[in-house]
Design a protein around this motif. Structure first.
Motif, PDB file in Angstrom:
ATOM      1  N   ILE A 125      12.461  34.428  72.801  1.00  0.00           N
ATOM      2  CA  ILE A 125      13.125  33.880  72.485  1.00  0.00           C
ATOM      3  C   ILE A 125      13.015  31.619  72.316  1.00  0.00           C
ATOM      4  O   ILE A 125      12.846  31.513  71.545  1.00  0.00           O
ATOM      5  N   PRO A 126      12.601  31.621  73.105  1.00  0.00           N
ATOM      6  CA  PRO A 126      11.765  30.035  73.831  1.00  0.00           C
ATOM      7  C   PRO A 126      10.700  29.571  72.173  1.00  0.00           C
ATOM      8  O   PRO A 126      10.900  28.205  71.687  1.00  0.00           O
ATOM      9  N   ARG A 143      12.849  18.963  78.526  1.00  0.00           N
ATOM     10  CA  ARG A 143      13.580  19.193  77.227  1.00  0.00           C
ATOM     11  C   ARG A 143      15.404  18.523  77.836  1.00  0.00           C
ATOM     12  O   ARG A 143      15.962  18.320  77.129  1.00  0.00           O
ATOM     13  N   SER A 165       7.377  26.348  77.956  1.00  0.00           N
ATOM     14  CA  SER A 165       8.802  27.401  77.898  1.00  0.00           C
ATOM     15  C   SER A 165       7.427  28.239  78.849  1.00  0.00           C
ATOM     16  O   SER A 165       7.952  29.257  79.807  1.00  0.00           O
ATOM     17  N   GLU A 169      12.367  29.516  68.752  1.00  0.00           N
ATOM     18  CA  GLU A 169      13.434  28.346  69.110  1.00  0.00           C
ATOM     19  C   GLU A 169      11.713  26.999  68.049  1.00  0.00           C
ATOM     20  O   GLU A 169      12.000  26.450  67.633  1.00  0.00           O
ATOM     21  N   SER A 170      11.266  27.830  69.384  1.00  0.00           N
ATOM     22  CA  SER A 170       9.875  26.229  69.304  1.00  0.00           C
ATOM     23  C   SER A 170       9.935  26.249  67.376  1.00  0.00           C
ATOM     24  O   SER A 170       8.887  25.390  67.355  1.00  0.00           O
ATOM     25  N   LEU A 204      10.833  27.311  64.761  1.00  0.00           N
ATOM     26  CA  LEU A 204      11.452  27.182  64.083  1.00  0.00           C
ATOM     27  C   LEU A 204      12.118  25.442  64.031  1.00  0.00           C
ATOM     28  O   LEU A 204      11.759  24.193  62.631  1.00  0.00           O
ATOM     29  N   PHE A 205      11.586  24.843  64.866  1.00  0.00           N
ATOM     30  CA  PHE A 205      11.455  23.269  65.342  1.00  0.00           C
ATOM     31  C   PHE A 205      10.598  22.514  64.613  1.00  0.00           C
ATOM     32  O   PHE A 205      10.704  21.496  64.578  1.00  0.00           O
TER      33      PHE A 205
END
Length: 357
Positions: free
Chosen positions: A193-194, A304, A110, A197-198, A200-201
């Motif tokens: 936000i990144p 990514r 990120s 998202e990370s 959650l992944f």
């Protein structure tokens, strides 16, 4: 770490495969736990919240020795997980450093460590690289999966929210100042936000990956080949160069047979300019339809763009063969990621999805 630590580790593992050597494996595990506790005492690490989020190291050989020999003892030598683990407090401390490595890896992706130069990026790339995954990222994920099944879910998830710095982002009351003992946000707005998202992944990876929780050697070989082919068509030599190794044993014995199952060889071709393109292996149609796993690709992709490229190739296949289904019945548009249900967990281990209950 790979030469001085991982190579001897895999040499030892190859000799500890049955009941006759279980006492030796137990000795290694006990010594690892003792050494980890001594290290905690030496750095005065007594509580999980003492870990500095601005400091990290990718080198955790003791934790990885413990994880690898724990799996070996449970899977092949008849031990129960619970009889090899320390108390809950120590286990919580043990999980913190592998977790900090995962957080730092996603922070680097990120663009949060840019002032550390290219060296930190190189370390992150080595950590996730396919060749070294068996000795670095895979043991870390396995150890965190064990912690997820043995610690209370609220404790485990709360720790993850803290380490990924998203707790305030999820709160209705957001303040840059300290609130109720909570530290202020360390994330800039462009990183929120990144990192969400990370996180959650990362949680989905813990819940679904079975690299050390049940997949056979052949299934692991298949997953690695599929991941490489989904990112990009590859030559035979590129595939062999990127297969994970254990103790320098080279490619797996079943590599050729598995490659024949999931890949099709595209013959060398000449471009209009007269330059010859090398022959490449491409994924078979059933790979895109039934085997492409975006979570596993994300685990192995440092850039990514590699993950995005695999998804773009999936979209291209779906659209080309008219397999896109929408509510309106149209055959155009962008599909969702094809999430796969995880395979069964080895009976010796607990399914990480207990974290959801």
């Amino acid at each position: 770490e790979l030469e001085a630590s991982a190579s001897p580790m895999w040499s030892l593992v190859t000799h500890l495969k049955d009941q006759s050597t279980r006492h030796l494996t137990l000795n290694v595990i006990n010594y690892c736990l003792r050494a980890i506790k001594q290290w905690f005492d030496a750095i005065y690490f007594l509580s999980p919240d003492q870990l500095d989020s601005l400091k990290m190291s990718f080198h955790l050989p003791l934790h990885r020795y413990f994880a690898v020999f724990l799996r070996q003892a449970v899977k092949y030598q008849g031990f129960q997980v619970d009889e090899l683990l320390p108390d809950a407090r120590t286990l919580h401390l043990i999980m913190m450093h592998p977790l900090s490595v995962q957080v730092a890896f996603y922070e680097i992706l990120s663009q949060m460590w840019v002032r550390n130069g290219l060296q930190i990026k190189g370390q992150a790339m080595t950590y996730i690289q396919c060749n070294f995954a068996n000795s670095m990222v895979d043991p870390d994920i396995f150890l965190l999966q064990i912690c997820a099944t043995k610690l209370h879910p609220s404790v485990f998830l709360n720790t993850i929210l803290d380490r990924f710095h998203v707790k305030q982002w999820l709160s209705l009351f957001r303040d840059k100042k300290k609130v109720g003992g909570e530290p202020p946000d360390v994330l800039e707005p462009e990183h929120e936000i990144p990192m969400m998202e990370s996180m959650l992944f990362f949680i989905v990876s813990l819940l679904t990956l079975r690299t050390n929780l049940g997949l056979s050697d052949q299934e692991l070989t298949r997953s690695e080949i599929i991941t490489l082919l989904c990112i990009e068509d590859k030559t035979h030599s590129t595939l062999t160069d990127n297969m994970p190794e254990k103790n320098g044993n080279g490619i797996p014995e079943d590599f050729e047979s598995v490659l024949a199952e999931v890949g099709t060889f595209r013959e060398p071709q000449f471009e209009a300019s007269g330059v010859m393109q090398q022959g490449m292996y491409v994924p078979k149609p059933e790979v895109w339809e039934n085997m492409y796993d975006p979570i596993y690709v994300n685990l192995r992709a440092f850039h990514r763009k590699d993950f995005q490229n695999s998804f773009d190739r999936f979209i291209a296949y779906v659209q080309k063969h008219g397999k896109l289904n929408t509510c309106s019945g149209e055959k155009t548009g962008t599909p969702l990621l094809p999430w796969r249900l995880p395979p069964a967990v080895d009976p010796s281990f607990t399914d990480p999805r207990v974290l959801l209950h």
